[in-house]
Design an enzyme around this catalytic site. Structure first.
Site, mmCIF file in Angstrom:
data_model
loop_
_atom_site.group_PDB
_atom_site.id
_atom_site.type_symbol
_atom_site.label_atom_id
_atom_site.label_comp_id
_atom_site.label_asym_id
_atom_site.label_seq_id
_atom_site.Cartn_x
_atom_site.Cartn_y
_atom_site.Cartn_z
ATOM 1 N N GLY A 64 0.797 -1.145 -0.217
ATOM 2 C CA GLY A 64 0.233 0.093 -0.038
ATOM 3 C C GLY A 64 0.881 1.230 -0.098
ATOM 4 O O GLY A 64 2.118 1.340 -0.168
ATOM 5 N N HIS A 102 4.730 2.121 -7.938
ATOM 6 C CA HIS A 102 3.376 0.825 -7.797
ATOM 7 C C HIS A 102 2.675 1.170 -9.184
ATOM 8 O O HIS A 102 2.451 0.164 -9.818
ATOM 9 C CB HIS A 102 2.688 1.104 -6.662
ATOM 10 N N GLN A 146 12.332 -3.159 -9.855
ATOM 11 C CA GLN A 146 13.839 -3.371 -9.857
ATOM 12 C C GLN A 146 14.360 -2.676 -8.632
ATOM 13 O O GLN A 146 15.344 -2.909 -8.157
ATOM 14 C CB GLN A 146 14.308 -2.704 -10.968
ATOM 15 N N ASP A 177 13.540 -3.010 -5.574
ATOM 16 C CA ASP A 177 13.888 -3.821 -4.714
ATOM 17 C C ASP A 177 14.547 -4.928 -5.201
ATOM 18 O O ASP A 177 13.897 -6.070 -5.516
ATOM 19 C CB ASP A 177 12.725 -4.407 -3.844
ATOM 20 N N VAL A 237 11.201 3.707 -10.593
ATOM 21 C CA VAL A 237 10.742 5.013 -10.891
ATOM 22 C C VAL A 237 11.367 6.051 -10.155
ATOM 23 O O VAL A 237 11.555 5.756 -8.977
ATOM 24 C CB VAL A 237 9.358 5.174 -11.048
ATOM 25 N N MET A 264 11.728 6.162 -6.117
ATOM 26 C CA MET A 264 10.429 6.407 -5.337
ATOM 27 C C MET A 264 10.361 5.150 -4.283
ATOM 28 O O MET A 264 10.765 4.091 -4.736
ATOM 29 C CB MET A 264 9.392 6.055 -6.274
ATOM 30 N N SER A 289 7.871 4.213 -0.487
ATOM 31 C CA SER A 289 7.077 4.660 0.435
ATOM 32 C C SER A 289 7.637 4.977 1.776
ATOM 33 O O SER A 289 7.179 6.090 2.496
ATOM 34 C CB SER A 289 6.280 3.471 1.001
HETATM 35 O O1 PAF Z 1 7.920 -4.996 -2.005
HETATM 36 C C1 PAF Z 1 6.741 -4.818 -1.032
HETATM 37 O O2 PAF Z 1 5.956 -4.211 -1.089
HETATM 38 C C2 PAF Z 1 6.483 -6.179 -0.193
HETATM 39 O O3 PAF Z 1 7.809 -6.667 0.184
HETATM 40 C C3 PAF Z 1 5.737 -7.222 -1.003
HETATM 41 C C4 PAF Z 1 6.513 -7.836 -2.068
HETATM 42 C C5 PAF Z 1 4.477 -6.770 -1.245
HETATM 43 C C6 PAF Z 1 5.538 -8.489 0.137
HETATM 44 O O4 PAF Z 1 5.082 -8.084 1.193
#
Ligand code: PAF
Length: 280
Positions: free
Chosen positions: A31, A37, A148, A150, A176, A184, A186
């Site tokens: 979220g 995202h 990418q 992460d 991004v 970017m 959260s």
């Molecule tokens: O990258 C994320 O936001 C989280 O690690 C994921 C892949 C949704 C798993 O909780």
């Protein structure tokens, strides 16, 4: 767009659509959606008939002293974003739905999780692999979209999806960035104005590293030292600056093929990661 809380309803609904021949694209998230995202969602929207976005802040992937409690949450904003991007389903399970009393099964991806963030966040990838496997079992997507940004997580999910015969294809979507280069995340919301001003030095240092590698520098240690020199005075701590093989995430000494240059640093209490892939 429908918001679904229960795993069973989600699975049932998607089974019905799959029977009619629809393909399913899945974007797992925690979220607090941002442009990063949205780029995953847009890619899914382009590729597949039905787009499912999951929103679940997964406690199992946070260490005991990490930011699970203060992790930013804003469901109203997330719903608005998803609606705008023409998402079909938001899977929004509660904690008890994902981890009911007596829950005891965990998924571990070995090897790929021992370096980089795996070294500094024990149990983190076990938590990620577990929740992602659960979500893949519920959604059973044709394609799953990850960022990418992460990098290690993306590679771990790719391995997991293949090893456990999920049938899902993992699509890794480019990072991004803000105009000034900051990736970017959260977690950027945690940064003070002063920290936010300094944070783009990370990407600048990575770009310098890219230039060095592209111009023929092969000594990983020297490049790492250069990056360290560029960021040492702006960050409050460095977990790692690493140059690893993009396939097995093992540190390399001499840069011959494609490498991942990855960093994890601290600004105050905020841990930020970033990376680039470089082909010499
Ligand atoms: O990258 C994320 O936001 C989280 O690690 C994921 C892949 C949704 C798993 O909780």
């Amino acid at each position: 767009m429908k918001t679904i809380h229960s795993a069973r309803s989600m699975a049932r609904e998607l089974a019905r659509l799959r029977k009619k021949g629809a393909t399913v694209g899945f974007v797992p998230t925690m979220g607090f959606l941002h442009e990063g995202h949205l780029s995953l969602i847009r890619r899914a929207r382009k590729d597949t008939d039905i787009v499912v976005v999951s929103i679940f802040v997964n406690p199992v992937q946070f260490g005991p002293r990490e930011d699970y409690r203060r992790y930013p949450r804003d469901m109203r904003h997330d719903k608005r974003m998803c609606l705008r991007e023409k998402v079909d389903y938001i899977l929004y399970p509660g904690l008890k739905q994902m981890y009911p009393e007596g829950y005891s099964t965990y998924v571990e991806v070995q090897g790929l999780t021992s370096n980089l963030c795996g070294k500094f966040r024990p149990g983190h990838f076990r938590g990620v692999a577990t929740i992602v496997m659960k979500l893949l079992n519920i959604v059973r997507p044709d394609k799953v979209y990850v960022g990418q940004k992460d990098a290690q997580q993306a590679i771990v999910i790719k391995r997991l999806a293949a090893d456990l015969d999920t049938g899902a294809r993992v699509v890794i979507v480019p990072t991004v960035r803000e105009k000034d280069g900051l990736a970017m995340s959260s977690r950027n919301t945690y940064l003070s104005a002063a920290e936010r001003g300094l944070a783009p030095t990370i990407y600048r240092a990575l770009q310098e590293a890219r230039l060095l590698i592209k111009s023929g520098n092969k000594d990983a240690h020297r490049i790492i030292s250069k990056i360290r020199g560029q960021i040492i005075n702006t960050v409050d701590g460095i977990d790692y600056i690493s140059i690893v093989d993009t396939k097995d995430l093992v540190d390399i000494k001499r840069i011959e093929g494609e490498v991942l240059v990855a960093v994890a640093v601290w600004f105050g209490k905020t841990r930020l990661i970033d990376n680039i892939i470089v082909r010499p």
